[in-house]
Structure formats: structure tokens, C-alpha cells
Design a protein around this motif. Structure first.
Motif, PDB file in Angstrom:
ATOM      1  N   LYS A 280      35.306  42.141  39.382  1.00 10.76           N
ATOM      2  CA  LYS A 280      34.518  43.346  39.098  1.00 10.76           C
ATOM      3  C   LYS A 280      34.478  44.249  40.328  1.00 10.76           C
ATOM      4  N   GLY A 281      34.849  45.499  40.134  1.00 11.88           N
ATOM      5  CA  GLY A 281      34.790  46.487  41.202  1.00 11.88           C
ATOM      6  C   GLY A 281      33.847  47.615  40.817  1.00 11.88           C
ATOM      7  N   TYR A 282      33.364  48.339  41.801  1.00 14.06           N
ATOM      8  CA  TYR A 282      32.389  49.402  41.585  1.00 14.06           C
ATOM      9  C   TYR A 282      32.891  50.706  42.198  1.00 14.06           C
ATOM     10  N   SER A 283      32.404  51.812  41.669  1.00 10.70           N
ATOM     11  CA  SER A 283      32.716  53.105  42.276  1.00 10.70           C
ATOM     12  C   SER A 283      31.597  54.097  42.020  1.00 10.70           C
ATOM     13  N   ARG A 365      38.790  44.164  36.835  1.00 13.25           N
ATOM     14  CA  ARG A 365      40.209  44.204  37.187  1.00 13.25           C
ATOM     15  C   ARG A 365      40.828  42.828  36.917  1.00 13.25           C
ATOM     16  N   PRO A 366      41.786  42.732  36.005  1.00 16.86           N
ATOM     17  CA  PRO A 366      42.343  41.431  35.619  1.00 16.86           C
ATOM     18  C   PRO A 366      43.322  40.916  36.665  1.00 16.86           C
ATOM     19  N   ALA A 367      42.965  39.860  37.363  1.00 14.11           N
ATOM     20  CA  ALA A 367      43.753  39.399  38.498  1.00 14.11           C
ATOM     21  C   ALA A 367      44.334  38.011  38.264  1.00 14.11           C
ATOM     22  N   THR A 368      45.570  37.815  38.709  1.00  7.21           N
ATOM     23  CA  THR A 368      46.155  36.483  38.771  1.00  7.21           C
ATOM     24  C   THR A 368      45.779  35.869  40.122  1.00  7.21           C
TER      25      THR A 368
END
Length: 425
Positions: A280-283, A365-368
Motif C-alpha cells: 500500500k502506497g500513499y500520495s 501496488r501488486p508486488a512479486t
């Protein structure tokens, strides 16, 4: 070919664009009422082609305890009983070594530079010429600002290695940094130095998705179905033959799943289990009241892991990586960290209490675990994936779309497709 694409974020839309150019009959299916309304909506805005090193690096694990104890840390982790989280974390830990990180960085740089070439062709191309400036695209360069002398020295030592991989960068001392970007004068005393990359770009990712949608609407071989929820994938034996929605069924010769973290439950019934976890990211998006106090060059505050990008008449401020379960709910504490850092670095960029009145945003954000996206055919005939770009979706979208289009057409890919094999899912 008849192709169905699940997802209309920046990865899905660029994929549709490339496949439509190849003459395929493309149907885009998206549950939201327009393109780019989830993770692509208000991301950091930086097209940061030279900074694609994975989160899993040799120095990360030693920093995790401090990050977990610091309420304002750039990374947060909340353990759950979900086995998928622990599988992801174990794979992440295994990737946190120098050899794996360097190999991954080399692969991602090849994809990023390919993506940069395709983006440049898009904004300068005849079809998009009218739309090329429609998402505040600009090549202004990027400054990675270091507050710690040791961190800056380490970054300087990497310059030759980065140059061997095709990056064009230069080290700047405190005075040269502020001379290049006067808006940093307020923290001049805190700056140890900076690494400047002149070729980096910015843009509004959501408006980029809207521009692609506008261009695709004029093509007779593209159908975009917004407000359509996909409920499952259709199979005949082991072959994936289409998509089932709440309204109907869409038959296809190939189905491309590009729906970010929401793709995981969609793929699970077929036994396809991509190892993805949401970061999870924020802006916040700050209307610029005083242009002299806003940076013209993109800035990354290395210590705080916060990025600043001037997009049109606004300043996009983004950061954080929270490994948490749940949707894109807003953690007010995290949003206030962005506000406080913006005020400390670029004080006066907004009028009065303008920063406190902003509406923050969060995206998953879908991360491997290793940072390499999954691009190409899966192990099931007819099923293709374009997933797992983490925080680099905007940066890598064009290149990933080009790589997938080449494979689907049977052309020799422009870069090594095996590095991003979707069969890993």
C-alpha cells in the motif's frame, strides 16, 4: 485474434494499445466506470527508468526492525494469519542478497529502457500527437537527494556500475544540488549530495490512461466495457476460452489478466497462484500556490523514501510501502507524514492551511517478492498474464505491453522474455 483484457489500469490500457496496433480484436473489461481508477489513479507520477532496483536488496533486512518500530518509517508490516503473506515474505527474504538484487536490477533496467523508448515513440507518434501532451508528460530529470554522508558516498560508488548498465547520471555536491533545483534551498544544510539523472520523466498516470482510452475509442477493433465486473474465466478442458461477467460471457482466443492484486482470486480457481502481495502506497496532490517553492525537477528524498513530482500545476507527493491486508483505506497517520515532509522540504508551496485540507489517496501496488513482473503466457493455453509491477507500473507498462504483444504475435521479443516468464505463477 479475439483478445479479452481484464483490467484497465495503466498496464491493461497499454496492453490494449499495443495489441490494437497489431490489428487484434480487443475487448477491455473493467469494473470501474473508467480507466486508471485504482492503483494508477494518483501514483508518484515519476517515470523513473534508471531507478528500478527491487525492494528486496542486501541492506533491507537490517533496516526492517527500525522501520517496524518507527511510526513514520517508509515501510510497515502487519502480520496476519494468511499463509500467502508468509510465503511471500519468505520468498522476499530469500531475494534479499546482493547477487539476486543485482541480477534483478539488470533485468528491470532492460525492460525500463525498452519502456522509455516506447513511451517516447508514443508521445511523438502521429496518432498520439494531439494527446501526447494530454497527461502533463515532461522530461525534467530526477534528483535523488541524500541527507547522510555515508549513503551519498555509497551512491557515488555505484555510478560506474550504473553507467555500465546504460544509466546516465552524475553526482552533485550540496551547492550544485541547490543550484540545479533552487526549491531545495530550505533544506540546504541537510543535503549531503544528490545523484542527478537528466533523462527521467513525469506524467499524470490517470490522465495517460484516459488519453489511451480516447485514442482507442476511435479504433473499430477495440471495445471498452467499463462498469463490468468479471466473475470468472471460462475454460474448455485446460484451455482458457473467455471471460464470464455479471452480464454475459465474452469468448476470446486469448485472455490477458492485468487486474493487479484483484487478479489473485480470479486466477485461483484455475490453480494459477501468482505470488503477489499488495504494497500500500500513499500520495497527496498539492495545488502549487508559489511556483518558486515547488521543484521543477523530480526529487526523491532517499532517507524518507518520498518522491516529489511536478505534474502540471500540482506537486504529487508519494511514498510508503505498507505490507498490510485490506483495501486502499486511508491511514491518516501515513497521510500526515507526507504533509509534514512536504511542509519541511518545500514549505510555502501551498497557501496557508492548504496542505492540511488535501484529500490523501492510497493504492495497492501488486508486488512479486523479487520485484520481477509476470509478463507473457501462463502454463494454461489461452491464458496470459501482465502482473506484479509493484511500484513501477507506470514506468514499466509500455515495455511490458510491448513484450507481451511480441510474444502473442510470435515475433522475437525486443528483450529477453524469459526474465519475466508468467509460467512462474
Amino acid at each position: 485474434m479475439r483478445i479479452a483484457i481484464v483490467g484497465a489500469g495503466v498496464v491493461g490500457m497499454t496492453t490494449a494499445w499495443r495489441l490494437a496496433q497489431d490489428g487484434h480484436e480487443v475487448t477491455v473489461l473493467e469494473r470501474h466506470e473508467g480507466p486508471g481508477e485504482e492503483t494508477s489513479f494518483a501514483n508518484g507520477g515519476q517515470l523513473s527508468y534508471s531507478y528500478v532496483a527491487p525492494l528486496a536488496g542486501p541492506g533491507v533486512l537490517s533496516k526492517v526492525p527500525g522501520w517496524l518500530l518507527d511510526r513514520d518509517s517508509p515501510m510497515r508490516f502487519r502480520p496476519t494469519a494468511d499463509p500467502a503473506q508468509w510465503r511471500w515474505l519468505m520468498a522476499f527474504v530469500q531475494a534479499c542478497n546482493a547477487a539476486t538484487s543485482e541480477a534483478t536490477t539488470r533485468k528491470l533496467l532492460r525492460l525500463a529502457f525498452y519502456s522509455r523508448d516506447l513511451m517516447q515513440a508514443f508521445v511523438e507518434g502521429p496518432e498520439a500527437r494531439g494527446e501526447g501532451g494530454g497527461f502533463d508528460f515532461a522530461r525534467r530529470g530526477k534528483l535523488v537527494v541524500h541527507r547522510n554522508e555515508a549513503a551519498y558516498a555509497s551512491a557515488c560508488r555505484l555510478l560506474d556500475y550504473q553507467a555500465s548498465l546504460g544509466c546516465e547520471q552524475q553526482a552533485l555536491d550540496r551547492d550544485a544540488t541547490v543550484a540545479l533545483e533552487p526549491a531545495l534551498a530550505g533544506i540546504r544544510g541537510d543535503i549531503a549530495g544528490a545523484i542527478y539523472t537528466p533523462s527521467e520523466e513525469v506524467g499524470d498516470c490517470h490522465r495517460f490512461c484516459l488519453s489511451l482510452a480516447h485514442l482507442l475509442q476511435g479504433k473499430g477493433n477495440v471495445s471498452m466495457r467499463f462498469g463490468t465486473r468479471v466473475t470468472g474465466l471460462m475454460t474448455s478442458g485446460v484451455q482458457v476460452v473467455g471471460v464470464r461477467t455479471t452480464d454475459d460471457e465474452v469468448r476470446a482466443d486469448a485472455v490477458i489478466v492485468a487486474g493487479g492484486i484483484g487478479s489473485v482470486p480470479l486466477l485461483r480457481p484455475l490453480g494459477v497462484r501468482p505470488m503477489l502481495w499488495p504494497l500500500k502506497g500513499y500520495s497527496i496532490t498539492v495545488p502549487i500556490a508559489d511556483g518558486a517553492r515547488a521543484p521543477h525537477i523530480s526529487v526523491t528524498d532517499f532517507a524518507n523514501k518520498i518522491v516529489y513530482a511536478r505534474i502540471g500545476n500540482t506537486l504529487r507527493v508519494a511514498g510508503m510501502a505498507d505490507l498490510v491486508r485490506g483495501g486502499p483505506t486511508i491511514d491518516r497517520e501515513r497521510a500526515q507524514t507526507l504533509v509534514a515532509q512536504t511542509r519541511a522540504v518545500f514549505g510555502g508551496v501551498a497557501n496557508g492551511a492548504g496542505l492540511d485540507a488535501l484529500q490523501p489517496w492510497a493504492g495497492l501496488r501488486p508486488a512479486t517478492p523479487d520485484g520481477l513482473p509476470l509478463v507473457g503466457p501462463s502454463r494454461l493455453p489461452g491464458l496470459w498474464l501482465n502482473l506484479g509491477h509493484g511500484a513501477l507500473g507506470f514506468t514499466l507498462a509500455m515495455g511490458s505491453a510491448g513484450l507481451l504483444a511480441d510474444q502473442l504475435a510470435g515475433r522475437a521479443p525486443a528483450i529477453g522474455a524469459e526474465d519475466f516468464s508468467a509460467a512462474r505463477a
